[in-house]
Structures are given as structure tokens and as C-alpha cells.
Design an enzyme around this catalytic site. Structure first.
Site, PDB file in Angstrom:
ATOM      1  N   TYR A 185     -13.056 -25.868  25.822  1.00  0.00           N
ATOM      2  CA  TYR A 185     -12.299 -27.040  25.371  1.00  0.00           C
ATOM      3  C   TYR A 185     -13.143 -27.922  24.464  1.00  0.00           C
ATOM      4  O   TYR A 185     -12.681 -28.370  23.405  1.00  0.00           O
ATOM      5  CB  TYR A 185     -11.821 -27.821  26.590  1.00  0.00           C
ATOM      6  CG  TYR A 185     -10.959 -29.020  26.256  1.00  0.00           C
ATOM      7  CD1 TYR A 185      -9.611 -28.859  25.945  1.00  0.00           C
ATOM      8  CD2 TYR A 185     -11.489 -30.310  26.275  1.00  0.00           C
ATOM      9  CE1 TYR A 185      -8.807 -29.959  25.640  1.00  0.00           C
ATOM     10  CE2 TYR A 185     -10.692 -31.409  25.970  1.00  0.00           C
ATOM     11  CZ  TYR A 185      -9.364 -31.232  25.659  1.00  0.00           C
ATOM     12  OH  TYR A 185      -8.579 -32.320  25.362  1.00  0.00           O
TER      13      TYR A 185
ATOM     14  N   SER B  64     -10.688 -35.178  20.873  1.00  0.00           N
ATOM     15  CA  SER B  64     -11.031 -35.625  22.223  1.00  0.00           C
ATOM     16  C   SER B  64     -12.335 -36.393  22.141  1.00  0.00           C
ATOM     17  O   SER B  64     -13.151 -36.171  21.226  1.00  0.00           O
ATOM     18  CB  SER B  64     -11.206 -34.419  23.149  1.00  0.00           C
ATOM     19  OG  SER B  64     -11.793 -34.789  24.387  1.00  0.00           O
TER      20      SER B  64
END
Length: 254
Positions: free
Chosen positions: A159, A146
Site C-alpha cells: 500500500y 495517502s
């Protein structure tokens, strides 16, 4: 990939003819877009997901697999190896983003589940796939990390930590397996219009982020990340390993 399609196949957009590639998280989002693109370019794709995909059965292989469960992963890869002892590529796109809260507001259950799916799942699938990749021709792994592995934001520590781990794991694996001609890279998508993003944020928040935070003023499309993944899998990236390809509309430039 080192199975090297002919120039005619490349011209026809068939970079992956004759290759066998596993894609996790293949039922939706970036995983589904990647599986579709690779199949369109000639690959035999084995899609793994905790839920069945919506794609019609066309003789390719979709299998149920919980990447966070070692027994599930081992069972699925034993079945894959029984059909054929080699793989040419692996894409780890399975992931979750379960909550938006700071560390104090993040439950231990949420933390552990996020790390288990995003990071431990990537580790388990890689561990199971590498013996098959050693016998393959393409020998390329792409982990989906990410942009948050490179630049954090507020209220998402589980996350962010998990995806930072995925990026570091990619780099470590690139060093460990370079001598075997197994390339390992990461793709770092920015905010992308996928079911996971839609489930984790309100429409107003997504629109605001696209307008205010992303220089290109829109969310990414799953197909755009899939194209980056396909590039890293292909022979076009034959001298690329240990890299992080950012696909974020300029998010990390701010």
C-alpha cells in the site's frame, strides 16, 4: 474552475455549477463523500466504481468500472465521451489496502493487485481522461494518495509503495500538463473512518492509532478529505499544481 461561477453561485456554495467531473471509487468512503459534495455544489458527477453505489437514481451517472482493467476503463471513457466530449475535473479515489504484513509476508498476488488498483488504475484513468480534460473548462485532476506516501509505517509495504507512486505520478503529470492549463494535485489523507479502514484493521487498532498517533486524537472523516479535494478542483486553487495537501490530523508531524 475556469468555468467561473458567479459571485452569487459561490455565495450559495455552488462552485461547480456547469462542470462535469469524474470520480472513481465513488460507491464508498472518500470517493462517495467527494461525489456527494461536488453534486451538492452543482457539478454533474460521473461516478465510477467496481460496485454499484447506494445513491438513489437522480439522473446523474454512476457507471461500473474496474480501474485496474484497461478494457473496462477504455469502454467507460468511450461512453463518457460519446455523451459529451469534454470533462472539467477528475478525482481518482479508487483504492485497496489488502493486507498488513512485511515484505516477506506479502504475497506476490497481494502486491500486484495493490499496485494494479492503486497506481496502475490511477494511470489508466488519467490517460483516458486527459484528452477530454483538454476540451474542458476546469482542467483539474486530484489523485487520492495517502499520508503514508510521505511517512511510512510498519507492515504495509504494498500500500505504501502504491501511494508513494501515486504522489510521484501526480507531480510528474503536473509538469507534463501545465502548458495545457491542466492542474494535477494529490490529497494525502491520514487514517480516515471509511469501509476500507474498517475492513483492514480491528476496532481496537483504529482506536489506539487515533489516541496515540494522531495529534488531534481522532480518525479523519471522509467529508474532510472531500472538502480538500473540492478545494483543489476549484478556482480557489487556480495557482496550485504539483502539490500534496495533507489531511491527517497531524499524523505526519511526529
Amino acid at each position: 474552475m475556469s468555468s467561473t461561477p458567479s459571485s452569487a453561485e459561490r455565495a450559495a456554495g455552488q462552485r461547480f455549477t456547469g462542470t462535469r467531473i469524474v470520480v472513481t471509487g465513488s460507491a464508498s468512503g472518500i470517493g462517495a463523500a467527494t461525489a456527494e459534495l461536488l453534486r451538492a455544489e452543482g457539478a454533474e458527477v460521473i461516478g465510477l466504481d467496481v460496485q454499484p453505489g447506494n445513491r438513489p437514481d437522480d439522473g446523474t451517472h454512476d457507471m461500473i468500472c474496474d480501474v485496474s482493467d484497461p478494457t473496462s476503463v477504455d469502454s467507460v471513457f468511450a461512453a463518457i465521451a460519446e455523451r459529451s466530449p469534454s470533462l472539467d475535473g477528475l478525482v481518482t479515489a479508487a483504492g485497496v489496502n489488502l493486507t498488513h504484513a512485511d515484505v516477506v509476508g506479502t504475497t506476490l498476488e497481494t502486491w500486484e493487485r495493490t499496485i494494479r488498483v492503486n497506481l496502475t488504475g490511477t494511470f489508466l484513468v488519467s490517460k483516458a481522461a486527459i484528452p477530454l480534460l483538454r476540451k474542458g473548462r476546469g482542467r483539474s485532476i486530484v489523485h487520492v494518495a495517502s499520508q503514508l506516501a510521505l511517512a511510512a509505517t510498519t507492515e504495509n509495504p504494498a500500500y505504501i509503495a502504491s501511494k508513494g507512486g501515486v504522489l510521484s505520478l501526480s507531480r510528474a503529470m503536473a509538469l507534463d500538463h501545465a502548458s495545457e492549463s491542466i492542474r494535477v494535485n494529490a490529497v494525502c489523507p491520514g487514517p480516515t473512518d471509511t469501509p476500507m479502514l474498517r475492513a483492514s484493521t480491528h476496532p481496537e487498532a483504529r482506536e489506539h492509532e487515533a489516541r496515540e498517533r494522531i495529534p488531534l486524537r481522532r480518525l479523519g472523516r471522509a467529508e474532510e478529505s472531500a472538502a480538500a479535494i473540492a478545494f483543489l478542483l476549484s478556482d480557489e486553487a487556480s495557482f496550485v499544481t504539483g502539490s500534496a495537501l495533507v489531511v491527517d490530523g497531524g499524523w505526519t508531524t511526529r
